[in-house]
Design a protein around this motif. Structure first.
Motif, short mmCIF file in Angstrom:
data_model
loop_
_atom_site.label_atom_id
_atom_site.label_comp_id
_atom_site.label_asym_id
_atom_site.label_seq_id
_atom_site.Cartn_x
_atom_site.Cartn_y
_atom_site.Cartn_z
N THR A 113 -5.46 1.32 -2.63
CA THR A 113 -4.48 1.40 -3.73
C THR A 113 -3.30 0.49 -3.41
O THR A 113 -2.80 0.50 -2.28
N VAL A 114 -2.87 -0.27 -4.43
CA VAL A 114 -1.73 -1.16 -4.25
C VAL A 114 -0.78 -1.02 -5.44
O VAL A 114 -1.21 -0.75 -6.56
N PHE A 115 0.51 -1.21 -5.17
CA PHE A 115 1.46 -1.46 -6.25
C PHE A 115 1.31 -2.94 -6.62
O PHE A 115 1.52 -3.83 -5.78
N LEU A 116 0.94 -3.22 -7.85
CA LEU A 116 0.60 -4.59 -8.23
C LEU A 116 1.78 -5.55 -8.15
O LEU A 116 1.60 -6.74 -7.89
N HIS A 153 0.87 -1.19 0.00
CA HIS A 153 0.00 0.00 0.00
C HIS A 153 0.91 1.24 0.00
O HIS A 153 1.41 1.64 1.04
N PRO A 154 1.11 1.87 -1.17
CA PRO A 154 2.13 2.91 -1.27
C PRO A 154 1.68 4.32 -0.90
O PRO A 154 2.51 5.23 -0.85
N LEU A 205 -8.03 -3.19 -0.73
CA LEU A 205 -7.36 -4.24 -1.49
C LEU A 205 -6.32 -4.86 -0.56
O LEU A 205 -5.31 -4.24 -0.26
N ILE A 206 -6.59 -6.06 -0.12
CA ILE A 206 -5.73 -6.69 0.90
C ILE A 206 -5.28 -8.08 0.47
O ILE A 206 -4.10 -8.41 0.58
N ASP A 207 -6.18 -8.90 -0.02
CA ASP A 207 -5.90 -10.30 -0.33
C ASP A 207 -5.33 -10.43 -1.74
O ASP A 207 -6.01 -10.09 -2.71
N PRO A 208 -4.08 -10.89 -1.88
CA PRO A 208 -3.47 -11.00 -3.22
C PRO A 208 -4.29 -11.84 -4.19
O PRO A 208 -4.38 -11.49 -5.38
#
Length: 217
Positions: free
Chosen positions: A23-26, A10-11, A49-52
């Motif tokens: 928001t996540v860096f994929l 989470h950036p 967005l938590i679970d890969p």
């Protein structure tokens, strides 16, 4: 404040110091053998967005671990809420009299009689912005610097530095002509070290192509 590492899940930090979980860096968030993502490409959603595994399912719901095709996304792409890649394994056979996938229900995933041949990879270039709810259909290649409008359904390849929208998506206009698009791809600022990129944010986000070229020399 230093720019976050591409391996940061989470950036984005909020003013109160907490992280923005939408928001996540994929590159940090995905665990999928058939998806390749470049540094700093992010995905945003209206919920955490938590679970890969859930993130991969939202992004490419038909891309199974054992699928023959891949989804390849470049660096510094921006993926909005609801974007979906409909990859080739979602396809049904269309050259016969029926499209029904009988072998799937019979447990015969390895069979071919009612299944299509393996499809092409789906490829996204660098610095591509995919708007809310856009859908990218199987085997499409999206060039560098493209903007995909919200709700667009992209059914064919998109040339670099174009803006596309609609269903099926069409080129609305070019951001850069062919010559300037080639210049941008030659500069390839997305391959510079991150400290150089952040130092020259003004040139990268500006409109003076010659000034950006001067940085890259």
């Amino acid at each position: 404040m230093p720019f976050p590492s591409p391996d940061t899940f989470h950036p984005i930090k909020l003013p109160d110091g907490t992280v923005h979980k939408g928001t996540v860096f994929l590159k940090a968030a995905l665990e999928h053998p058939r998806i390749e993502v470049g540094d700093y490409t992010y995905m945003s959603a209206h919920q955490p967005l938590i679970d890969p595994s859930d993130i991969a399912q939202r992004l490419a719901p038909y891309l199974w671990d054992f699928a023959p095709e891949k989804l390849v996304i470049g660096k510094f792409c921006q993926i909005a809420h609801g974007v979906e890649f409909i990859t080739a394994s979602a396809n049904h056979r269309m050259d016969g009299l029926s499209t029904f996938p009988f072998l799937v229900f019979g447990g015969g995933w390895e069979g071919r009689a009612s299944m299509p041949e393996p499809g092409q990879d789906t490829v996204v270039g660098h610095d591509v912005w995919l708007g809310t709810g856009a859908k990218i259909m199987p085997g499409v290649t999206i060039g560098d610097g493209v903007i995909i409008a919200a709700g667009a359904v992209v059914t064919r390849d998109v040339p670099p530095y174009s803006i596309v929208g609609g269903n099926p998506a069409r080129v609305i206009r070019r951001r850069l002509d062919d010559a300037d698009a080639t210049r941008m791809q030659r500069i390839a600022w997305w391959d510079w070290p991150i400290d150089v990129i952040t130092q020259h944010e003004v040139e990268i986000c500006g409109t003076d192509l010659s000034a950006l070229e001067a940085v890259g020399r």
